[in-house]
Design a protein around this motif. Sequence first.
Motif, PDB file in Angstrom:
ATOM      1  N   MET A 162       0.826  -1.212   0.000  1.00 50.30           N
ATOM      2  CA  MET A 162       0.000   0.000   0.000  1.00 50.30           C
ATOM      3  C   MET A 162       0.855   1.254   0.000  1.00 50.30           C
ATOM      4  N   ALA A 163       2.002   1.195   0.679  1.00 52.17           N
ATOM      5  CA  ALA A 163       2.880   2.366   0.690  1.00 52.17           C
ATOM      6  C   ALA A 163       3.448   2.635  -0.700  1.00 52.17           C
ATOM      7  N   ALA A 164       3.497   1.579  -1.533  1.00 50.39           N
ATOM      8  CA  ALA A 164       4.040   1.750  -2.879  1.00 50.39           C
ATOM      9  C   ALA A 164       3.008   2.328  -3.850  1.00 50.39           C
ATOM     10  N   VAL A 165       1.753   2.460  -3.418  1.00 47.08           N
ATOM     11  CA  VAL A 165       0.744   3.065  -4.297  1.00 47.08           C
ATOM     12  C   VAL A 165       1.060   4.553  -4.433  1.00 47.08           C
ATOM     13  N   PRO A 166       1.150   5.073  -5.660  1.00 47.88           N
ATOM     14  CA  PRO A 166       1.537   6.480  -5.835  1.00 47.88           C
ATOM     15  C   PRO A 166       0.583   7.417  -5.111  1.00 47.88           C
ATOM     16  N   SER A 167       1.127   8.457  -4.471  1.00 44.93           N
ATOM     17  CA  SER A 167       0.274   9.352  -3.687  1.00 44.93           C
ATOM     18  C   SER A 167      -0.675  10.127  -4.604  1.00 44.93           C
ATOM     19  N   GLY A 168      -0.348  10.217  -5.897  1.00 43.87           N
ATOM     20  CA  GLY A 168      -1.249  10.871  -6.842  1.00 43.87           C
ATOM     21  C   GLY A 168      -2.622  10.220  -6.879  1.00 43.87           C
ATOM     22  N   LEU A 169      -2.685   8.899  -6.662  1.00 42.46           N
ATOM     23  CA  LEU A 169      -3.989   8.226  -6.670  1.00 42.46           C
ATOM     24  C   LEU A 169      -4.823   8.660  -5.467  1.00 42.46           C
ATOM     25  N   ARG A 170      -4.151   8.792  -4.319  1.00 41.77           N
ATOM     26  CA  ARG A 170      -4.886   9.265  -3.135  1.00 41.77           C
ATOM     27  C   ARG A 170      -5.381  10.687  -3.374  1.00 41.77           C
ATOM     28  N   ASP A 171      -4.500  11.551  -3.880  1.00 45.41           N
ATOM     29  CA  ASP A 171      -4.910  12.933  -4.162  1.00 45.41           C
ATOM     30  C   ASP A 171      -6.110  12.950  -5.082  1.00 45.41           C
ATOM     31  N   GLY A 172      -6.076  12.089  -6.116  1.00 45.16           N
ATOM     32  CA  GLY A 172      -7.179  12.046  -7.067  1.00 45.16           C
ATOM     33  C   GLY A 172      -8.490  11.703  -6.381  1.00 45.16           C
ATOM     34  N   ALA A 173      -8.452  10.754  -5.454  1.00 44.35           N
ATOM     35  CA  ALA A 173      -9.674  10.361  -4.754  1.00 44.35           C
ATOM     36  C   ALA A 173     -10.143  11.484  -3.820  1.00 44.35           C
ATOM     37  N   TYR A 174      -9.218  12.034  -3.041  1.00 39.69           N
ATOM     38  CA  TYR A 174      -9.615  13.116  -2.133  1.00 39.69           C
ATOM     39  C   TYR A 174     -10.195  14.289  -2.903  1.00 39.69           C
ATOM     40  N   ALA A 175      -9.612  14.591  -4.072  1.00 36.39           N
ATOM     41  CA  ALA A 175     -10.076  15.741  -4.849  1.00 36.39           C
ATOM     42  C   ALA A 175     -11.497  15.544  -5.373  1.00 36.39           C
ATOM     43  N   LEU A 176     -11.983  14.311  -5.365  1.00 39.70           N
ATOM     44  CA  LEU A 176     -13.366  14.052  -5.791  1.00 39.70           C
ATOM     45  C   LEU A 176     -14.323  14.085  -4.606  1.00 39.70           C
ATOM     46  N   GLY A 177     -13.809  14.402  -3.434  1.00 38.52           N
ATOM     47  CA  GLY A 177     -14.667  14.430  -2.259  1.00 38.52           C
ATOM     48  C   GLY A 177     -14.771  13.098  -1.564  1.00 38.52           C
ATOM     49  N   ALA A 178     -13.806  12.190  -1.799  1.00 41.56           N
ATOM     50  CA  ALA A 178     -13.814  10.911  -1.094  1.00 41.56           C
ATOM     51  C   ALA A 178     -13.323  11.121   0.335  1.00 41.56           C
ATOM     52  N   THR A 179     -13.875  10.309   1.256  1.00 46.96           N
ATOM     53  CA  THR A 179     -13.378  10.350   2.626  1.00 46.96           C
ATOM     54  C   THR A 179     -12.118   9.495   2.713  1.00 46.96           C
ATOM     55  N   LYS A 180     -11.500   9.534   3.878  1.00 43.59           N
ATOM     56  CA  LYS A 180     -10.303   8.727   4.088  1.00 43.59           C
ATOM     57  C   LYS A 180     -10.611   7.243   3.899  1.00 43.59           C
ATOM     58  N   ARG A 181     -11.744   6.812   4.453  1.00 45.32           N
ATOM     59  CA  ARG A 181     -12.115   5.398   4.343  1.00 45.32           C
ATOM     60  C   ARG A 181     -12.350   5.018   2.885  1.00 45.32           C
TER      61      ARG A 181
END
Lengths: 312, 297
Positions: A187-206
């Motif tokens: 999971m740490a190897a997943v690029p942080s850009g993917l997390r940013d992409g999800a958060y930018a759509l209004g996704a929660t942490k979960r």
Amino acid sequence: MSGQSASSVAGGLNPLRQTKPRYGEAVIRGVLTLAAAVSLFTTFGIVISVLIPSLEFFAEISILEFLFTTTWTPLFANPQYGVLPLITGTLVITVIAVLVAIPLGLGSAIYLSEYASPGARKVLKPTLEVLAGIPTVVFGFFALEFITQYVLKPIFPSIQVFNALSAGLVMGIMIIPTIASLSEDAMAAVPSGLRDGAYALGATKRQTALRVVVPAALSGIVAAFVLGISRAIGETMIVTIAAGLQPNMTLNPLQGMQTMTSYIAAAGSGDVPTGSIEYKSIFAVGLLLFAITFVMNMISIRLVRKYRQAYQ
Amino acid sequence: MSELHDPNAPQATSDLSNTGRMDVSAVLDEGRASVPDSIREVVFNLDDVHIFYGDFEAVSDVTMQIGKNEITAFIGPSGCGKSTLLRSFNRMNDLIPGARVEGLLAYHGFNIYAPEVDPIEVRRRIGMVFQKPNVFPKSIYENVAYGPKVNGMKVNMDDLVEDCLTRAALWDEVKDDLKKSAYALSGGQQQRLVIARCIAVKPEVILMDEPCASLDPIATAKIEDLMKELAADYTIVIVTHNMQQAARVSDRTAFFTADVDAKGVRHGRLVEYGPTRSIFTAPNEPRTEDYISGRFG
Ligand SMILES: Nc1ncnc2c1ncn2[C@@H]1O[C@H](COP(=O)(O)OP(=O)(O)O)[C@@H](O)[C@H]1O
Ligand SMILES: [Mg+2]
């Protein structure tokens, strides 16, 4: 220039020739080849030394009787060699262990990778990995003396002293670090850009963790699960101590059971005469264990490759 | 000032600066060039905004307004805080430990850093497209459907996916491959998929941080055309290091640079902000002039 070099070739000494011998290269090459050869021959040796007595065993006992009958009494006066009780014992304990280890291991990995502060992670990850360093014999006595006595007995008064449940639970705890640590790496190897992409759509942490990071890390997580399960199937000490040595054709985890590994350990350390049929049965069970683990590994390689293809 | 406009400057330099300026003003978008000097309807109002990473003040004292249905470009040398400022518009900076915003950053008059504000609500209304196309490791369809799903939007998903992909000028290229992994697309297609994914949650604003930085010129041209079309319905803020791009697509341009303080620390600040045509043809600040004419940055 070309004329010059041509003339010096003609004159005998090629200026491009090797002047310094490189002994180091040859030594390194030799040492590395030897190292590779040792592991190759060891594997080969193990297969041969298991295969030959197994084949002798199957010359006396049919494979069908071995695989499909339900009584395992090799040390009795009238021995029977139905390996199914050992398989169900292994299966029941492994399933219990996996039911404990996958949720807790994956949960810890998600917490460590997505929720924990950097400070908390720095403390927690090494602590978790200490669990992996505890000798299995300690886990075995923990299962027998603590889990069975003080946790399970009050809940299930009918539980046997040796039982599959305590062995499975503790084995699950034992493989949590394997699953957690490897899943966290994935999971740490997943690029942080993917997390940013999800958060930018209004996704929660979960939603980010469960619907983006975990699927993206799935091949690594599946590999962690399979490695954990393989360790559970091969684990010997905990089951020998806590689950007892009675082959028992049952799915009831409150009873004692023998697994393939604990049979091998017990019979191998007992005074079974070399060359006897009891002796050869150890190898037959070993071969079966080897085959099961091998199939597991093949499945995991398939799974990992499948997810790789889907996601890259 | 006088030195910068010295007619006796070395020939090569003045050639370069001349061509730089000519090119940029030549590509100004005629339709967009007519934007009025003052903003008609304000979407963002920034008053004395400072942004910190821990103790480091990365952006200092920005006061500006962003107009509705306009394309606003942020230009300036690398490290002057353009991304930092852009990420503060939808509270993406909250995800970086130690990042903090001071001053007023209001969206339709509401301070988006007020304590009662939910950053998730902010991000749903203010979408973002990043430098690297960050498609999810899912199918093309699932990429577009992700935002509406996590936001619990009650919609006909098939229609929404088709609509968003059409608006992102990608539908014709992918309509037969919706179940295929998004990773199979080219970089330019992936970036259009990210835009489709972004508009699927029906934001009002789209923030774009160097969206064409990793794309070839043809893919870049497609994204630029798309931005101009989207501006009819969305407010767009784009960070770009490509001045020609700013000139081609934007209504207004903000030029940022980094000033070095007494301790040698660089703080990003807004130098000049105005209609793109005036920034590129008649800048007020000599530093803007230098930057757009290619003398530094
Ligand atoms: N996550 C971060 N933590 C600390 N400093 C950062 C971070 N991101 C950017 N910075 C710093 O803030 C300044 C502005 O960076 P950035 O906004 O990325 O500039 P630009 O987008 O204009 O190139 C730079 O000095 C950069 O090093
Ligand atoms: Mg940037």
